[in-house]
Scaffold this active site. Structure first.
Site, PDB file in Angstrom:
ATOM      1  N   ASP A 114      -4.097  -7.647 -11.711  1.00  0.00           N
ATOM      2  CA  ASP A 114      -4.045  -6.728 -10.761  1.00  0.00           C
ATOM      3  C   ASP A 114      -3.985  -7.863  -9.316  1.00  0.00           C
ATOM      4  O   ASP A 114      -4.056  -8.803  -9.615  1.00  0.00           O
ATOM      5  CB  ASP A 114      -5.572  -6.254 -10.455  1.00  0.00           C
ATOM      6  CG  ASP A 114      -5.338  -4.736  -9.606  1.00  0.00           C
ATOM      7  OD1 ASP A 114      -5.339  -3.797 -10.142  1.00  0.00           O
ATOM      8  OD2 ASP A 114      -5.331  -4.803  -8.514  1.00  0.00           O
ATOM      9  N   ARG A 123     -10.959   0.857   6.477  1.00  0.00           N
ATOM     10  CA  ARG A 123     -10.869  -0.345   5.474  1.00  0.00           C
ATOM     11  C   ARG A 123     -10.833  -1.550   6.504  1.00  0.00           C
ATOM     12  O   ARG A 123     -11.498  -2.359   6.191  1.00  0.00           O
ATOM     13  CB  ARG A 123      -9.733  -0.246   4.486  1.00  0.00           C
ATOM     14  CG  ARG A 123     -10.199   0.895   3.898  1.00  0.00           C
ATOM     15  CD  ARG A 123      -9.238   1.051   2.451  1.00  0.00           C
ATOM     16  NE  ARG A 123      -9.478   2.206   1.550  1.00  0.00           N
ATOM     17  CZ  ARG A 123      -8.967   2.322   0.483  1.00  0.00           C
ATOM     18  NH1 ARG A 123      -7.912   1.522   0.074  1.00  0.00           N
ATOM     19  NH2 ARG A 123      -9.126   3.351  -0.349  1.00  0.00           N
TER      20      ARG A 123
END
Length: 288
Positions: free
Chosen positions: A154, A53
């Site tokens: 979030d 990532r």
């Protein structure tokens, strides 16, 4: 004009990935930084995930060393790259009506409450969970203005961007009834065939915002009748879990509900909540 890559030779991006290495020291620093910023605990078996990532971020920034990237982050606590760092290491696994046993409980609870029913979805991800909540409340309470509201948050700004758009593949909505699909979504046509979009009438009931659950005080419009915090606590250590649950207490109305994920057990870490049903909790003070 760029020169073509010689036949049989990897592209510059692949070459870059091939010569990048993630040392033990750099991995430990990454684990420390994401814990400090987001409370996420990364185990050793997550190392490959972290590498895959973050190497994309290094490519985008033209960096060829993890140490330089981490040094850039640490040199400026306010750089926008911190958000990209968090977004890269956040796991977002979600689905419409996931852990479906919660939604009849939510519907029954909402049906019995008076006034505006307010709910906080504390890990909205790409929107499937808050929209499932909204569909449930619209089914049971109708769509009268001021009757109910969903606050969805979030820490990951990228997933919130997708959630706000409310566009999904039709095959992701298999858990919805045909009536719900027709009532709350519009089907795409032409180049958008196979996609659906949440109808604005439903989306108007949801407010999306960024919230870091590590914050000492949450900028949320509580108190709430219910809080959904599902499959989030598993990424935190016990002390962080206790702190978050403690901050939830004043945000729940009397007889309010806290919904947890299937693998989470709050009874073992907090005396302020008691188990009312399958991964559904209430405030201990309400039990007396």
């Amino acid at each position: 004009m760029t020169s073509p890559v010689p036949k049989g030779q990897p592209s510059p991006l692949i070459q870059m990935a091939q010569r990048l290495t993630l040392s033990d020291a750099h991995f430990r620093r990454i684990c420390q930084l994401i814990y400090q910023r987001a409370g996420i605990v990364l185990a050793e078996h997550k190392r490959d995930m972290v590498y895959n990532r973050l190497v994309r971020r290094l490519r985008d920034l033209g960096l060829d060393d993890f140490g330089r990237y981490l040094g850039m982050l640490e040199a400026d606590p306010n750089t926008s790259e911190w958000q990209a760092f968090i977004n890269s290491l956040t796991t977002n696994l979600t689905a419409f009506f996931r852990e479906g046993h919660h939604f009849p409980i939510l519907a029954d609870h909402a049906r019995k409450r008076t006034g505006e029913y307010r709910i906080w979805c504390a890990a909205a991800s790409t929107g499937e969970e808050p929209y499932s909540i909204a569909i449930t409340l619209a089914d049971v309470l109708g769509q009268t203005p001021g009757r109910w509201k969903v606050f969805a948050s979030d820490i990951d700004t990228e997933v919130l961007q997708k959630a706000r758009k409310g566009i999904y593949r039709l095959d992701e909505l298999k858990t919805l009834s045909p009536q719900q699909l027709q009532r709350y979504f519009m089907r795409g046509t032409g180049p958008h065939q196979g996609l659906v979009r949440v109808r604005q009438e439903l989306a108007n009931y949801i407010e999306f915002n960024v919230v870091n659950l590590l914050d000492k005080q949450y900028q949320v419009p509580g108190p709430f009748d219910a809080i959904f915090c599902r499959n989030v606590m598993i990424y935190f250590d016990k002390n962080t879990q206790q702190d978050i649950l403690h901050r939830f207490v004043p945000l729940l109305k009397p007889q309010g509900l806290l919904f947890a994920g299937h693998s989470e057990n709050f009874s073992n870490i907090s005396r302020e909540f008691w188990l009312r049903g399958q991964t559904v909790y209430g405030l201990s003070k309400d039990k007396i």
